[in-house]
Structure formats: structure tokens, C-alpha cells
Design a protein around this motif. Sequence first.
Motif, mmCIF file in Angstrom:
data_model
loop_
_atom_site.group_PDB
_atom_site.id
_atom_site.type_symbol
_atom_site.label_atom_id
_atom_site.label_comp_id
_atom_site.label_asym_id
_atom_site.label_seq_id
_atom_site.Cartn_x
_atom_site.Cartn_y
_atom_site.Cartn_z
ATOM 1 N N PHE A 239 0.840 -1.200 0.000
ATOM 2 C CA PHE A 239 0.000 0.000 0.000
ATOM 3 C C PHE A 239 0.872 1.245 0.000
ATOM 4 O O PHE A 239 0.650 2.174 -0.793
ATOM 5 C CB PHE A 239 -0.915 0.017 1.228
ATOM 6 N N TRP A 240 1.895 1.263 0.852
ATOM 7 C CA TRP A 240 2.771 2.433 0.915
ATOM 8 C C TRP A 240 3.675 2.516 -0.307
ATOM 9 O O TRP A 240 4.060 3.603 -0.727
ATOM 10 C CB TRP A 240 3.566 2.416 2.214
ATOM 11 N N SER A 241 3.994 1.385 -0.889
ATOM 12 C CA SER A 241 4.733 1.408 -2.155
ATOM 13 C C SER A 241 3.871 2.049 -3.246
ATOM 14 O O SER A 241 4.383 2.808 -4.089
ATOM 15 C CB SER A 241 5.124 -0.017 -2.560
ATOM 16 N N TYR A 242 2.585 1.783 -3.216
ATOM 17 C CA TYR A 242 1.655 2.384 -4.174
ATOM 18 C C TYR A 242 1.545 3.894 -3.947
ATOM 19 O O TYR A 242 1.561 4.682 -4.905
ATOM 20 C CB TYR A 242 0.291 1.721 -4.036
ATOM 21 N N ILE A 243 1.455 4.317 -2.684
ATOM 22 C CA ILE A 243 1.405 5.751 -2.383
ATOM 23 C C ILE A 243 2.695 6.429 -2.827
ATOM 24 O O ILE A 243 2.680 7.550 -3.357
ATOM 25 C CB ILE A 243 1.167 5.972 -0.874
#
Length: 288
Positions: free
Chosen positions: A131-135
Motif C-alpha cells: 500500500f505504501w509502495s503504491y502511495i
Amino acid sequence: MVTPSMKTNIRYWLSEHPTIVNFRWSSTQSWGSTWSFLFTAIAVYIVTATVLHLLLSLILGRNRRVPLGPIPAIHSLAITLISAIIFVGICLSAAAEIRDTRWFWRRTKTTPFQWLLCFPLGTRPSGRVFFWSYIFYLSRFLHLLRTFFTVLRHRKLTFFHLFNQSILIFTSFLWLEFSQSFQVLAILLTTLLYSVVYGYRFLTAIGLPSACFPFVVNCQVVLLGCNLVCHVGVLLFHFFKGGCNGIGAWLFNSVLNSVILLLFLNFYVKMHLENKKMRKAAQKKKDS
């Protein structure tokens, strides 16, 4: 002072919220997750920046600046805050993933440090850290605005800048698409650097004095050095610990990063030589 309840709320919103825990990278659920979007976005960025640079050079000339007011400072502040949030979020998420999967790691003799560098084979792009990689991937598009600020204020546009920004977006996409190893540490190092660098740019934009040395460039050199060391670690784990997930994408990214490193070192050396010549010229003028 941070109270226990505040810590609990921060941990929930940054690592335990259902949106984060249940995240899944998918071309049907995640905005900007298709190859067509990636190549279109990069092409539009390069063409728009180039056309803007040529038009302004023809209309206004190379020495006339376009005033932007507080916009660059606001942009730097926004990236500073976003990078800090991503840094804290992926720290908490990585800690939660380590906590939840430690029982499995005992069976495979995997350590938390090994997991940070080398995802086990079969890892899917879902869960907290992705999720944070996506952000982080989405935040890369916000960085592109700095290119247009540079064109508007300084009428400067280099191949290195366009190539570097495009490759960083492409790399972030590959991390998610192939569940590439090393991305957790890469995001931690990069967002930490961005928090410092863009915080510095914000402070200088609002009137504080700049450093007496090339602060931003030196920070980038430190980041490139850390990434180089981590890449060696990934390679060692892949060959001696049974393989790392997404190694093909990692190899491709390593080639691209090597090109960026060579271009950056060339730029760094040229800048150092030019500064040295300017100091010598100033000293001769002073002596005379």
C-alpha cells in the motif's frame, strides 16, 4: 508529547486500517496500474516539458524568468510532509508484517533484515508495505511539477533530468508489478532523503540562508551510495539464500540505476570542476 492514545491512533491509521491491510495491486482496482497508463504518462510528461521549454525560449528568451510566487515553496512543503508520512507508514507497516509473519520465518530461517532486502519467492503485491509502495508511486507524479518550475524560472531542461524523473516513475511501477525485493528499504531511504532535501528547499524558499556547500547534491550522493550497498546485499541473498522475488525486475532496475549513477557522477564532477574554476577566478581577481 506523544501520548499512548496518539501512538495507537497513528499506528491504526498508518498500518492497521482495513484499506491498508487489505490493499491489493490490481489493474482493475488501483489507479495508474496499467502499462498503457505508465507509458502514456511518461510520454506526456516528456513532450509537455520539452514543448514548454521551447516555447518559452522562443517567446521570452533564456534570461527572463516567470514569477511563481509561493508555489515552489508550497510544493516543497507538500513533498516533505508526504514523504515523512510514507516513511512513518512503511516503518510501522514493515514492523507489523514482521510481527505477523515471524512464525513462518522461523520455519524458513528468514530474518527481518533478509526480508527487507529479499522478499521470499511467491510474494504477491498485497498488504501493508505494498500500500505504501503504491502511495510512493503516486507521489512520484507530484515530483514532476519541479521540472516545470525549473523550466519556468530558469529556462533549464536537461536530458538527465527528464530521464531521471521518468526512470524513477518506471522503477516504482516495477516494484509493484513484480513484487520486487529491496523496495521497502529503497522507499525508507528515499523518503527520508526527500523529507530532508525538500524540507531544506522549503526553508530556503521562505528566506532562510542556504548551505555553504551543495547540500542537495551531497544528499543524493549519499542515497546512491546506500542503494549501491543494498543492491549488493540483494544479490548475495539471491544466490546464497534460495532466491529473491522479482529478481528479473530488480536486475532491469539495477541497469537503469547504473545509467542514472553514471549520468549523475558525470554531472557531479562537472559541477565540482566548474566551482573550482570559479573559486580560482575569484581568488585571482581578489589578488589583483
